[in-house]
Design an enzyme around this catalytic site. Structure first.
Site, short mmCIF file in Angstrom:
data_model
loop_
_atom_site.label_atom_id
_atom_site.label_comp_id
_atom_site.label_asym_id
_atom_site.label_seq_id
_atom_site.Cartn_x
_atom_site.Cartn_y
_atom_site.Cartn_z
N LEU A 149 -19.78 141.78 -41.29
CA LEU A 149 -18.68 140.86 -41.62
C LEU A 149 -17.42 141.62 -42.07
O LEU A 149 -17.49 142.50 -42.93
CB LEU A 149 -19.14 139.93 -42.75
CG LEU A 149 -18.07 139.00 -43.34
CD1 LEU A 149 -17.70 137.90 -42.36
CD2 LEU A 149 -18.55 138.39 -44.66
N HIS A 161 -12.04 129.69 -62.94
CA HIS A 161 -11.95 130.83 -62.02
C HIS A 161 -13.30 131.54 -61.93
O HIS A 161 -13.72 131.99 -60.87
CB HIS A 161 -10.86 131.80 -62.47
CG HIS A 161 -9.47 131.23 -62.35
ND1 HIS A 161 -9.03 130.60 -61.21
CD2 HIS A 161 -8.42 131.19 -63.23
CE1 HIS A 161 -7.77 130.20 -61.38
NE2 HIS A 161 -7.38 130.54 -62.60
N ASP A 170 -8.89 126.63 -53.54
CA ASP A 170 -8.02 125.95 -54.51
C ASP A 170 -8.80 124.91 -55.33
O ASP A 170 -9.75 124.31 -54.83
CB ASP A 170 -6.86 125.27 -53.75
CG ASP A 170 -5.69 124.95 -54.65
OD1 ASP A 170 -5.64 125.45 -55.79
OD2 ASP A 170 -4.80 124.19 -54.21
C1 IPE Z 1 -2.76 129.13 -53.34
O1 IPE Z 1 -3.07 128.21 -54.31
C2 IPE Z 1 -3.15 130.51 -53.76
C3 IPE Z 1 -4.57 130.77 -53.91
C4 IPE Z 1 -5.56 129.94 -53.69
C5 IPE Z 1 -4.89 132.11 -54.32
P1 IPE Z 1 -2.02 127.73 -55.42
O2 IPE Z 1 -2.75 126.77 -56.27
O3 IPE Z 1 -1.39 128.90 -56.07
O4 IPE Z 1 -0.91 127.02 -54.52
P2 IPE Z 1 0.15 125.90 -54.89
O5 IPE Z 1 0.93 126.39 -56.04
O6 IPE Z 1 -0.62 124.66 -55.23
O7 IPE Z 1 0.95 125.74 -53.65
C1 IPE Z 2 -7.08 128.45 -57.10
O1 IPE Z 2 -7.28 127.53 -58.10
C2 IPE Z 2 -7.27 129.85 -57.58
C3 IPE Z 2 -6.04 130.66 -57.66
C4 IPE Z 2 -4.84 130.27 -57.38
C5 IPE Z 2 -6.22 132.02 -58.12
P1 IPE Z 2 -6.09 126.99 -58.96
O2 IPE Z 2 -6.04 127.77 -60.25
O3 IPE Z 2 -4.83 126.96 -58.20
O4 IPE Z 2 -6.59 125.52 -59.26
P2 IPE Z 2 -5.68 124.22 -59.45
O5 IPE Z 2 -4.86 124.06 -58.22
O6 IPE Z 2 -4.85 124.45 -60.66
O7 IPE Z 2 -6.67 123.11 -59.63
MG MG Z 3 -3.98 125.49 -57.05
#
Ligand code: IPE
Ligand code: IPE
Ligand code: MG
Length: 240
Positions: free
Chosen positions: A129, A35, A18
């Protein structure tokens, strides 16, 4: 195994990757660039997990809720997914990595579904793995399909309700042949599961480093693994 982690390397590490969006914002970039940088981190963590002998690594790449994001962001994530599976498959295969997708593949666009299915097929007999990538994954959706599969067995008379065990449930999940999660890491400082592996994390040790996923380094990974080695896991019991 490296001395660094004591003799207690987790068998199964799960990571909620995240913070890509916040990383992009902090660098005045488009979210897609965050990303993309996140994929670089992921490459390094997979390689390291394979090198140090982690048995199973499960990465949360796209949740069932992530479809709520803008079409541009979802499109960028789907493109990255395709690119990743096309460009990395040879190296992963050479490293003896066995790839599995956790989630509803039927809900993916055709090209992505074909690419991930190919990757699974090509690496299915690899013995290194176990790399599980959660895409279009939600723990509640996973449990729902498990309940339906079990109910269908009962309906056909193959299983009696009183014979349903915790193993029956675990066996109907995407993770049926994997050990429970030992260590869950979520980057970016958020302390929630966001619908990830709810059943499998029942006794997981958890760590929430504040670093954003694109900046998550091998040193951060080692710190999480070392901290795991120092945890006292009791599983409800008491050590005299
Ligand atoms: C969880 O992260 C999903 C992934 C890392 C793929 P999100 O950023 O989507 O989760 P919330 O919305 O903060 O709970
Ligand atoms: C996690 O990073 C990746 C996915 C959910 C695919 P985010 O895109 O949720 O990053 P933040 O939470 O907005 O910083
Ligand atoms: Mg996120």
């Amino acid at each position: 195994m490296s001395e660094e982690f004591g003799n207690k390397l987790p068998r199964h590490v799960a990571i909620i990757m995240d913070g890509n969006g916040r990383w992009a914002k902090a660098h005045a970039l488009q979210v897609a660039a965050g990303h993309r940088k996140g994929v670089e981190t992921l490459r390094g963590i997979i390689r390291e997990s394979s090198d140090i002998g982690i048995e199973a690594l499960t990465l949360y790449a796209f949740s069932t809720e992530n479809w709520k994001r803008s079409p541009a962001e979802v499109g960028a994530l789907m493109n990255l997914l395709l690119e990743y599976f096309t460009s990395e498959i040879d190296e992963l295969n050479e490293k003896n990595v066995c790839i599995r997708i956790l989630g509803d593949k039927a809900g993916l666009p055709d090209a992505q579904r074909e690419a991930v299915t190919q990757a699974e097929k090509r690496t299915e007999s690899n013995t290194g793995l176990k790399l599980n990538i959660a895409i279009n994954y939600g723990a509640r959706a996973e449990m729902l399909s498990a309940v339906r599969a079990i109910a269908a067995q009962v309906e056909k008379g193959e299983l009696r309700p009183q014979d349903i065990t915790e193993e029956t449930i675990a066996g109907a999940l995407y993770t049926h042949d994997l050990p429970d999660v030992d260590l869950l890491i979520r980057t970016s400082g958020e302390m929630r599961l966001s619908n990830f592996l709810l059943y499998q994390c029942a006794y997981a040790e958890m760590t929430f480093p504040t670093v954003l996923w694109p900046d998550f380094s091998l040193a951060d990974y080692h710190a999480a693994l070392s901290a795991f080695g120092r945890r006292d896991r009791r599983f409800g019991g008491r050590k005299e």
